[in-house]
Motif scaffolding. Structure first.
Motif, mmCIF file in Angstrom:
data_model
loop_
_atom_site.group_PDB
_atom_site.id
_atom_site.type_symbol
_atom_site.label_atom_id
_atom_site.label_comp_id
_atom_site.label_asym_id
_atom_site.label_seq_id
_atom_site.Cartn_x
_atom_site.Cartn_y
_atom_site.Cartn_z
ATOM 1 N N ARG A 1 0.847 -1.202 0.000
ATOM 2 C CA ARG A 1 0.000 0.000 0.000
ATOM 3 C C ARG A 1 0.877 1.245 0.000
ATOM 4 N N THR A 2 0.358 2.308 -0.537
ATOM 5 C CA THR A 2 0.988 3.648 -0.580
ATOM 6 C C THR A 2 2.454 3.572 -1.015
ATOM 7 N N ILE A 3 2.718 2.806 -2.050
ATOM 8 C CA ILE A 3 4.083 2.610 -2.557
ATOM 9 C C ILE A 3 4.710 3.953 -2.918
ATOM 10 N N HIS A 4 5.934 4.148 -2.470
ATOM 11 C CA HIS A 4 6.693 5.358 -2.788
ATOM 12 C C HIS A 4 7.136 5.292 -4.255
ATOM 13 N N PRO A 5 7.079 6.401 -4.989
ATOM 14 C CA PRO A 5 7.503 6.395 -6.397
ATOM 15 C C PRO A 5 8.950 5.944 -6.615
ATOM 16 N N LEU A 6 9.832 6.156 -5.655
ATOM 17 C CA LEU A 6 11.213 5.685 -5.795
ATOM 18 C C LEU A 6 11.246 4.159 -5.815
ATOM 19 N N PHE A 7 10.529 3.523 -4.902
ATOM 20 C CA PHE A 7 10.430 2.061 -4.883
ATOM 21 C C PHE A 7 9.818 1.569 -6.190
ATOM 22 N N ALA A 8 8.726 2.208 -6.594
ATOM 23 C CA ALA A 8 8.035 1.802 -7.829
ATOM 24 C C ALA A 8 8.939 1.977 -9.044
ATOM 25 N N GLY A 9 9.698 3.056 -9.067
ATOM 26 C CA GLY A 9 10.600 3.301 -10.189
ATOM 27 C C GLY A 9 11.717 2.278 -10.259
ATOM 28 N N GLN A 10 12.227 1.885 -9.101
ATOM 29 C CA GLN A 10 13.316 0.908 -9.067
ATOM 30 C C GLN A 10 12.830 -0.504 -9.350
ATOM 31 N N ARG A 11 11.611 -0.829 -8.949
ATOM 32 C CA ARG A 11 11.110 -2.206 -9.066
ATOM 33 C C ARG A 11 10.264 -2.467 -10.310
ATOM 34 N N PHE A 12 9.467 -1.449 -10.724
ATOM 35 C CA PHE A 12 8.589 -1.706 -11.865
ATOM 36 C C PHE A 12 8.346 -0.459 -12.713
ATOM 37 N N SER A 13 9.429 0.227 -13.059
ATOM 38 C CA SER A 13 9.334 1.410 -13.908
ATOM 39 C C SER A 13 8.731 1.028 -15.259
ATOM 40 N N GLY A 14 7.856 1.873 -15.750
ATOM 41 C CA GLY A 14 7.185 1.614 -17.025
ATOM 42 C C GLY A 14 5.975 0.702 -16.888
ATOM 43 N N LYS A 15 5.704 0.236 -15.682
ATOM 44 C CA LYS A 15 4.564 -0.664 -15.446
ATOM 45 C C LYS A 15 3.685 -0.132 -14.324
ATOM 46 N N TRP A 16 3.577 1.183 -14.239
ATOM 47 C CA TRP A 16 2.762 1.794 -13.199
ATOM 48 C C TRP A 16 1.307 1.844 -13.625
ATOM 49 N N GLU A 17 0.440 1.637 -12.649
ATOM 50 C CA GLU A 17 -0.975 1.939 -12.830
ATOM 51 C C GLU A 17 -1.528 2.367 -11.476
ATOM 52 N N PHE A 18 -2.654 3.035 -11.519
ATOM 53 C CA PHE A 18 -3.281 3.512 -10.296
ATOM 54 C C PHE A 18 -4.346 2.535 -9.843
ATOM 55 N N ARG A 19 -4.479 2.428 -8.531
ATOM 56 C CA ARG A 19 -5.611 1.703 -7.952
ATOM 57 C C ARG A 19 -6.203 2.640 -6.908
ATOM 58 N N ASN A 20 -7.503 2.522 -6.695
ATOM 59 C CA ASN A 20 -8.172 3.389 -5.731
ATOM 60 C C ASN A 20 -7.540 3.237 -4.355
ATOM 61 N N PHE A 21 -7.314 4.362 -3.700
ATOM 62 C CA PHE A 21 -6.786 4.380 -2.349
ATOM 63 C C PHE A 21 -7.910 4.032 -1.391
ATOM 64 N N VAL A 22 -7.639 3.148 -0.449
ATOM 65 C CA VAL A 22 -8.619 2.771 0.555
ATOM 66 C C VAL A 22 -8.318 3.589 1.809
ATOM 67 N N PHE A 23 -9.237 4.464 2.157
ATOM 68 C CA PHE A 23 -9.053 5.304 3.333
ATOM 69 C C PHE A 23 -9.069 4.432 4.587
ATOM 70 N N PRO A 24 -8.265 4.770 5.586
ATOM 71 C CA PRO A 24 -8.085 3.923 6.772
ATOM 72 C C PRO A 24 -9.366 3.419 7.433
ATOM 73 N N GLU A 25 -10.354 4.255 7.618
ATOM 74 C CA GLU A 25 -11.582 3.798 8.290
ATOM 75 C C GLU A 25 -12.428 2.884 7.414
ATOM 76 N N GLU A 26 -12.117 2.797 6.131
ATOM 77 C CA GLU A 26 -12.883 1.942 5.216
ATOM 78 C C GLU A 26 -12.346 0.510 5.180
#
Length: 184
Positions: free
Chosen positions: A158-183
């Protein structure tokens, strides 16, 4: 030379700082003349007090969000103190920074990306700042996202940092809906 294609993009970079250049409230990266979407990225802390210096996170944002159709990227961080590695002692008074976020949220964004990563879990000040941001974002909930990879390898994170995402799966990013904590 025949059959040569030239491409030119002008990147406008704007930083909003305090008078001492010790705190950055926002960094806007905009490709002038390019039509596209606008995204607000929420990170942890800024690493530079110069719009001329790009860190790896900023480069990954430009490279990956650009190919996703975003021509304007506004980066706001949970904490405004400029440092290469945030320390718990730098999570003090955050009022001015939170006020700036409220101003930013009056602008029109196509998406808000939570990318503060998973550091400082359990830190009282950081958790409080995250709760406060989530409260501000609730009216915009339909356009609040987090990163995930297209292959689903990191789907459990959850809430992956862009640096981690860039190092691990650059070019394969997509968005998923954020789940708010109380939900959850």
């Amino acid at each position: 030379m025949d059959n040569v294609v030239k491409q030119t993009e002008l990147l406008e970079k704007t930083g909003v700082y305090d008078e001492d250049l010790k705190r950055r409230f926002a960094l806007t990266l905009k490709y002038n003349g390019m039509k596209g979407k606008k995204v607000l990225v929420i990170g942890m802390n800024p690493a530079s007090n110069s719009v001329q210096v790009f860190d790896n996170t900023t480069n990954y944002l430009l490279n990956n969000l650009g190919i996703m159709g975003y021509s304007e990227i506004v980066v706001w961080n949970l904490f405004a103190d400029i440092c290469t590695k945030l320390k718990p002692t730098q999570t003090g008074d955050n009022t001015e920074n939170m006020e700036y976020l409220q101003e930013l949220l009056n602008e029109k964004f196509n998406a808000v990306l939570i990318g503060w990563g998973n550091t400082f879990i359990g830190n009282r000040r950081v958790e409080e700042a995250k709760r406060q941001v989530c409260e501000y974002l609730k009216p915009h909930a339909k356009k609040v996202y987090e990163l995930v990879d297209t292959d689903g390898e990191y789907i459990g994170l959850r809430t992956i940092h862009p640096l981690f995402a860039g190092q691990r799966f650059s070019g394969k990013w997509e968005f998923r809906n954020f789940v708010f904590p109380e939900e959850k």
